[in-house]
Write a protein that holds these residues in place. Structure first.
Motif, short mmCIF file in Angstrom:
data_model
loop_
_atom_site.label_atom_id
_atom_site.label_comp_id
_atom_site.label_asym_id
_atom_site.label_seq_id
_atom_site.Cartn_x
_atom_site.Cartn_y
_atom_site.Cartn_z
N LEU A 188 3.03 -0.58 -3.09
CA LEU A 188 2.07 0.24 -3.65
C LEU A 188 1.73 1.74 -3.19
N ALA A 189 2.04 1.84 -1.85
CA ALA A 189 1.80 2.95 -1.14
C ALA A 189 2.74 3.89 -0.76
N ASP A 190 3.99 3.42 -1.27
CA ASP A 190 5.29 4.11 -1.10
C ASP A 190 5.55 5.28 -2.03
N HIS A 191 4.84 6.39 -1.82
CA HIS A 191 4.95 7.94 -2.64
C HIS A 191 4.96 8.86 -1.59
N GLN A 192 6.06 8.94 -1.09
CA GLN A 192 6.32 10.29 0.17
C GLN A 192 6.12 11.43 -0.58
N ASP A 193 6.63 11.63 -1.79
CA ASP A 193 6.33 13.09 -2.19
C ASP A 193 4.84 13.38 -2.53
N ALA A 194 4.11 12.41 -2.91
CA ALA A 194 2.86 12.51 -3.19
C ALA A 194 2.06 12.75 -2.00
N GLY A 195 2.40 12.19 -0.71
CA GLY A 195 2.01 12.42 0.70
C GLY A 195 2.19 13.68 0.97
N ILE A 196 3.39 14.42 0.93
CA ILE A 196 3.69 15.54 1.37
C ILE A 196 2.71 16.60 0.40
N LEU A 197 2.65 16.55 -1.00
CA LEU A 197 1.77 17.49 -1.78
C LEU A 197 0.34 17.33 -1.17
N LEU A 198 -0.06 16.25 -0.89
CA LEU A 198 -1.38 15.95 -0.41
C LEU A 198 -1.58 16.61 1.03
#
Length: 144
Positions: free
Chosen positions: A12-22
């Motif tokens: 569910l939480a594996d969104h590295q690109d969204a984390g980088i964007l945040l």
């Protein structure tokens, strides 16, 4: 059971690109607030501090690059690594100018007196290391 829950959460939480964007948006927007304050109120006080230290006052105008241009580029994901490094170095200079006396100081609530500066510095450094990620204005052909 715990391992299964962990795997499910990781999916569910594996969104590295969204984390980088945040991360980019957080560091960029919050640092930009400091730049806007410099635009509104000027850098005269920085010029005075530099001149008092025997340095040329025009160096103070570099704050506009570190606190306005670099954060905007970080937000957009353009020249992200260079902009992250510029932001990090801006915090080093700011800390040396106004915060070095607080290096070994804790606040009344037990926080490090330079923790905000450290968060901006390490945020900029992390952005330098990870780049823009997938979500940026300019596509990154070297992105893996």
């Amino acid at each position: 059971m715990i391992a299964q829950l962990n795997r499910s959460f990781n999916r569910l939480a594996d969104h590295q690109d969204a984390g980088i964007l945040l991360l980019r948006l957080t560091i960029g927007i919050l640092l930009l607030f400091h730049g806007v304050a410099k635009i509104e109120h000027g850098v005269g006080w920085i010029v005075q501090m530099l001149q008092a230290a025997g340095l040329p006052g025009f160096i103070a105008y570099g704050v506009y690059i570190g606190e306005v241009v670099a954060p905007i580029l970080i937000i957009l994901g353009v020249f992200t690594r260079v902009s992250g490094l510029i932001a990090a170095l801006t915090l080093v200079v700011a800390t040396l100018m106004v915060g070095i006396g607080n290096f070994f100081t804790l606040t009344k609530v037990g926080a490090w007196a330079l923790e905000v500066e450290a968060l901006y510095f390490f945020g900029g450094l992390i952005i330098t290391l990870v780049g823009s990620g997938r979500y940026s204005v300019v596509s990154n052909p070297d992105y893996r």
